[in-house]
Design an enzyme around this catalytic site. Structure first.
Site, mmCIF file in Angstrom:
data_model
loop_
_atom_site.group_PDB
_atom_site.id
_atom_site.type_symbol
_atom_site.label_atom_id
_atom_site.label_comp_id
_atom_site.label_asym_id
_atom_site.label_seq_id
_atom_site.Cartn_x
_atom_site.Cartn_y
_atom_site.Cartn_z
ATOM 1 N N ASP A 295 0.873 -1.162 0.000
ATOM 2 C CA ASP A 295 0.000 0.000 0.000
ATOM 3 C C ASP A 295 0.922 1.227 0.000
ATOM 4 O OD1 ASP A 295 -2.445 1.526 0.492
ATOM 5 O OD2 ASP A 295 -1.614 1.806 2.501
ATOM 6 N N ASP B 75 -0.025 5.089 0.776
ATOM 7 C CA ASP B 75 -0.240 6.058 1.846
ATOM 8 C C ASP B 75 -0.337 5.359 3.199
ATOM 9 O OD1 ASP B 75 -1.020 8.246 3.369
ATOM 10 O OD2 ASP B 75 -3.111 8.099 2.764
HETATM 11 P P1 B16 Z 1 -6.910 9.811 -4.009
HETATM 12 P P2 B16 Z 1 -3.667 4.096 -0.130
HETATM 13 C C1 B16 Z 1 -5.623 5.886 -0.237
HETATM 14 O O1 B16 Z 1 -4.276 5.560 -0.474
HETATM 15 C C2 B16 Z 1 -5.714 6.734 1.010
HETATM 16 O O2 B16 Z 1 -5.372 5.969 2.160
HETATM 17 C C3 B16 Z 1 -7.137 7.203 1.177
HETATM 18 O O3 B16 Z 1 -7.235 8.045 2.312
HETATM 19 C C4 B16 Z 1 -7.551 7.970 -0.089
HETATM 20 O O4 B16 Z 1 -8.909 8.403 0.017
HETATM 21 C C5 B16 Z 1 -7.388 7.059 -1.297
HETATM 22 O O5 B16 Z 1 -6.044 6.639 -1.376
HETATM 23 C C6 B16 Z 1 -7.758 7.758 -2.592
HETATM 24 O O6 B16 Z 1 -6.813 8.765 -2.810
HETATM 25 O O7 B16 Z 1 -7.922 10.841 -3.627
HETATM 26 O O8 B16 Z 1 -5.497 10.334 -4.113
HETATM 27 O O9 B16 Z 1 -7.313 9.041 -5.252
HETATM 28 O O10 B16 Z 1 -3.578 4.034 1.358
HETATM 29 O O11 B16 Z 1 -4.605 3.048 -0.718
HETATM 30 O O12 B16 Z 1 -2.325 4.152 -0.793
HETATM 31 MG MG MG Z 2 -2.877 3.188 3.244
#
Ligand code: B16
Ligand code: MG
Length: 226
Positions: A18, A20
């Site tokens: 993953d 974030d």
């Molecule tokens: P975006 P991950 C996720 O990243 C985040 O944890 C989540 O908070 C966010 O809403 C999602 O990506 C979508 O992000 O708005 O940039 O498309 O943890 O799956 O890497």
């Molecule tokens: Mg994450």
């Protein structure tokens, strides 16, 4: 969900990370972006709500933020606009990121795993994943990237991780997932992968193994090698 004991050497061929909350920490920027939208709409927003947004898609995140909204009903077009505004503000903050935002121990650990012959991929819900990886100096690093641009279903659906395995050409059961979101651990389990939890997911005892720091991953994978 437990996996049978692993015996022999090299049961795993790949690690899917993953982004974030695992490789880097953009959650504070997500928080500020959503908080600005919530404040404008008079919605209470705090860390507890923010934790529910981990691993969740942008539009699903908005629906969670709007759970406490008490104003006039919002049209779909207005919701799209709110999500787009949040993303613009978020992207401005991402623009300030640099390779200095990559923890050296993350880079060292990734290099070590690659040195052992493991394939390395990203499995992220984010549509900004490529941009973030470029900002932190990992633009060309991974063998495959599966992200919010190639999926139709969000974690806990396994799609993002199954796509990562497909892009790598590795069977899902030969993959390890590293995740900070409980929804992401559930997605990895549904994909039939070995799951390692860090951060919030580890605090909640999710996954086949839990680690306190990214560097501990090297030891966990060594143990799996038998
Ligand atoms: P975006 P991950 C996720 O990243 C985040 O944890 C989540 O908070 C966010 O809403 C999602 O990506 C979508 O992000 O708005 O940039 O498309 O943890 O799956 O890497
Ligand atoms: Mg994450």
């Amino acid at each position: 969900m437990g996996h049978p004991a692993v015996t022999g050497t090299g049961p795993y061929e790949a690690v899917v990370f993953d982004l974030d909350g695992v490789i880097c920490f953009t959650d504070v920027y997500h928080y500020r972006g959503w908080k600005s939208i919530a404040d404008e709409l008079g919605i209470p927003f705090d860390e507890t709500i923010n934790n529910r947004l981990r691993g969740v898609s942008r539009m699903e995140s908005l629906e969670i933020v709007l759970e406490r909204y008490e104003g006039e009903p919002l049209s779909d077009a207005r919701k799209e606009e709110l999500a787009a505004t949040k993303n613009e503000r978020y992207r401005v903050m991402l623009g300030d990121m640099s390779p200095a935002d990559l923890d050296p121990s993350v880079r060292t650990t990734l290099d070590e795993l690659r040195g052992r012959g493991l394939k390395l991929a990203i499995g992220s819900s984010s549509k900004n994943a490529t941009f973030i990886l470029e900002r932190i100096g990992l633009g060309d690093y991974f063998d495959a990237i599966s992200d919010g641009t190639n999926i139709t279903r969000s974690k806990p659906d396994p799609e993002v991780f199954l796509k990562a395995a497909e892009f790598l050409g590795v069977e899902p059961e030969r993959c390890v997932v590293v995740e900070d979101a409980v929804a992401g651990i559930e997605a990895g389990e549904a994909a039939g992968m070995y799951t390692v939890a860090i951060g919030d997911a580890a605090d909640q005892g999710a996954g086949d193994a839990q680690i306190g720091t990214f560097a501990e991953l090297a030891d966990v994978l060594s143990r799996l090698d038998g």
